[in-house]
Structure formats: C-alpha cells, structure tokens
Motif scaffolding. Sequence first.
Motif, PDB file in Angstrom:
ATOM      1  N   LEU A 192       8.626 -28.218  25.764  1.00  0.00           N
ATOM      2  CA  LEU A 192       7.963 -29.480  26.081  1.00  0.00           C
ATOM      3  C   LEU A 192       8.225 -29.852  27.533  1.00  0.00           C
ATOM      4  N   PRO A 193       7.377 -30.694  28.140  1.00  0.00           N
ATOM      5  CA  PRO A 193       7.520 -30.993  29.574  1.00  0.00           C
ATOM      6  C   PRO A 193       8.758 -31.788  29.935  1.00  0.00           C
ATOM      7  N   GLY A 194       9.385 -32.453  28.961  1.00  0.00           N
ATOM      8  CA  GLY A 194      10.604 -33.205  29.257  1.00  0.00           C
ATOM      9  C   GLY A 194      10.369 -34.509  29.993  1.00  0.00           C
ATOM     10  N   ALA A 195       9.179 -35.080  29.874  1.00  0.00           N
ATOM     11  CA  ALA A 195       8.875 -36.334  30.573  1.00  0.00           C
ATOM     12  C   ALA A 195       9.513 -37.539  29.892  1.00  0.00           C
ATOM     13  N   CYS A 253      -0.549 -40.841  28.689  1.00  0.00           N
ATOM     14  CA  CYS A 253       0.608 -41.131  27.842  1.00  0.00           C
ATOM     15  C   CYS A 253       0.459 -42.453  27.108  1.00  0.00           C
ATOM     16  N   VAL A 295       1.292 -35.214  27.810  1.00  0.00           N
ATOM     17  CA  VAL A 295       1.665 -34.693  29.125  1.00  0.00           C
ATOM     18  C   VAL A 295       1.448 -33.185  29.182  1.00  0.00           C
ATOM     19  N   GLY A 296       1.923 -32.473  28.168  1.00  0.00           N
ATOM     20  CA  GLY A 296       1.753 -31.016  28.134  1.00  0.00           C
ATOM     21  C   GLY A 296       0.329 -30.601  27.845  1.00  0.00           C
ATOM     22  N   CYS A 325       1.306 -33.830  22.396  1.00  0.00           N
ATOM     23  CA  CYS A 325       2.008 -34.190  23.624  1.00  0.00           C
ATOM     24  C   CYS A 325       0.970 -34.415  24.713  1.00  0.00           C
ATOM     25  N   LYS A 355      12.718 -27.214  24.918  1.00  0.00           N
ATOM     26  CA  LYS A 355      12.595 -26.598  26.234  1.00  0.00           C
ATOM     27  C   LYS A 355      11.136 -26.293  26.582  1.00  0.00           C
ATOM     28  N   CYS A 367      11.450 -36.329  24.153  1.00  0.00           N
ATOM     29  CA  CYS A 367      10.996 -34.994  23.768  1.00  0.00           C
ATOM     30  C   CYS A 367      11.847 -34.400  22.645  1.00  0.00           C
ATOM     31  N   THR A 403       0.278 -26.644  25.962  1.00  0.00           N
ATOM     32  CA  THR A 403       1.649 -26.753  25.456  1.00  0.00           C
ATOM     33  C   THR A 403       1.676 -26.746  23.935  1.00  0.00           C
ATOM     34  N   THR A 427      -1.668 -38.632  32.715  1.00  0.00           N
ATOM     35  CA  THR A 427      -1.399 -37.737  31.586  1.00  0.00           C
ATOM     36  C   THR A 427      -1.819 -38.347  30.254  1.00  0.00           C
TER      37      THR A 427
END
Length: 350
Positions: free
Chosen positions: A44-47, A176, A77-78, A75, A42, A57, A82, A174
């Motif tokens: 983490l950004p969940g991308a 990634c 993205v985060g 991560c 929860k 994630c 994060t 981000t």
Amino acid sequence: MEVLLYTILTLCVLGVLAAIVLYFVAQKFRVEEDPRIDCVEKMLPGANCGGCGFAGCRGMAEALVKRDDISALFCPVGGGDTMKAVAAYLGKAAAEKEPQVATVRCGGTCDKRPRTNRYDGASSCAVSASLYAGDTGCSFGCLGHGDCVKVCAFDAIRINPATGLPEVDADKCTACGACVKACPKKIIELRKKWPKNRAVYVSCVSHDKGAVVMKACKAGCIGCGKCEKVCPFGAITVEGNLAYIDPQKCKLCRKCVNECPTGAIRLVGMEPLPKAPKAAAPAAAPKAAAPKAAATEGPKLVPLKASALDPLRLLNPLKTVLPAKAAAAEDRPLVPLKEAAVHPLRQLKH
C-alpha cells in the motif's frame, strides 16, 4: 551483609518467577497474526489518509487479508493498479473502480457573489458555518476559510485569492475524500475523472428559487430546466430548483453549456460548442390591398381635354360638341381631374 545478600537473592528469585508466569500467560493468550498483513501493508502507498475508511494503511491491510470478499475495499491513493497487485498476491478478486477527482461545485467568485457582511472570527469554515450562514447572500456557497486545504495531505487543493474559491489540482488529487468531509457546506464532490482532466458539471448547490439566487449570486443555478431539455442522454435532472449532471450518464456533448443562461454549468478542459446563428424570420407575404385603400387614396383621376369640359356635355352625355371646338381640343394637353371634382359650375367660373 548477610541481610543484603538475602534481599538480592529474594528479588532475583521473584523476578525469575514473574518472568516465567508472564511467559506462560503470553503463550496462553497469544494472538496469531497473519504474516501477509505486513506484506500487504508494504504494498500500500502508506499515505494513511483515511480515504479507504480506515485509520491507516495497517487497518486496510488487515481488512484485505481477513475478508474473503474485498470488492468493497479500495485504496484511492494507490488506485486500481495497487488493488490489482494486492488481489493477485492474496489470490482474491478486486473490483474495478474508475478514477475520481474532487470537484468544487461553487462558482460564486468575489465579483459574482458580493459580500453583505464581514466575518472577524476564527479562520475556519466549520466555526463560521456553526455561527451563521455566511458573509454573502447565498447560504449554500463556499465560506473560503480553507478547511479543505488544511486537511489535504497531498497539496492538491488551494484557495485562489482572486476568486476566493478553492481550486483542485487534478494531477495531485487522489480522491481520498478528506476535503469532502471537511467542507461544512458540502460543495466538494468526488466525480468521475475524465481523460485530460475534462469535466462538465453544475457549479452550484443552492436550492433557493431563481429570483433569490440571482439576487445573491450571478453565477448560480436558477432551476430553469433548459439544460435538462437539451441533454440527449438524460444525464441532467432538476430537483429542488437545482440542476445536477450525473457523471456516469454524461457524454461531454456540451450542449447544456450553451443553454445555461447564468453560466452555472462549468466546462473544463474543452472549448464550448459554437452557437448556431439565429434563423432570420421569414418575410411576411404582402397583404392584398384592402378595398378601402382606393377610397383613402382619393377618387380616381380621369384625363379630360380642357376644351372638352363643356358644362352641358357633362350634364348631358348625349350633347354633342361643335366640330371646330373638338378639333381644337385635340391639340391641347390633357388635364387630370377627379371625377368627383368635375363640377359644371366650378368649371364655368374658371
């Protein structure tokens, strides 16, 4: 009627027995799951972009909880915030990692890299790269079909129709790495993200020799090494006819930008350094007149009085002139005559 009743009872008994057996089997082979995994997921950004190296994630959360050393996990993205929050929750130490951004290292726009043929196949860089080198003279440049655009989950990269090249929105990127993996020509690189999106990098990946590069693309790197010589921080190396700027050593001094003869070094977010005016060549010292110069100009002129040009006197310096003639010669103008031209017979004729 009794047969139907016995059938229903038999099925009910079998169902109850099967449920009991399944319950004990589940208890026997039950896998305990750490409840912290759900909490970390929860956070983490969940991308589910795959930039961390896991499929989603959930896999990243499991690795963060189960591993004692999470310094190799990150991560994109985060970002660092994060990872610090997750590390604080788990009581572990997270490694610091500077932000990165995807960078397209190709400057071969439509006007600088002319097309030599036309591709009519599937609109895919992967398919095009597997069939032939490309529709230009450069076999290293961007193919322009947009595979990087299709895999980006954050709408951070677009194809510019004017240049035919992908452009990255640094604010949305981000890092990634999905576009890096999707590019078959490997022209996209994750580089250090400077404040205000500043950047200095070589927008070329061609390893061809200079003459071949200039024939195929006017903005390619020819490996001349001028940028390497002028860099005061040792951030530029030239290998395989290609210059590369190390983002960890580069200090954005911009000296290399003015030295690049083809413009392969791209400057983003800053103005180039003013070019120093070329120093004027020192004036050459006047050369001493050669001894022969007087000879080329002719014999020296000697002023002589017209009436004093007595042939006998010229032939014999001891010969005297009558006083009356000498006095009359005082009032007459001087006539410049060359020493070599004073010939007695010639003067008599005149």
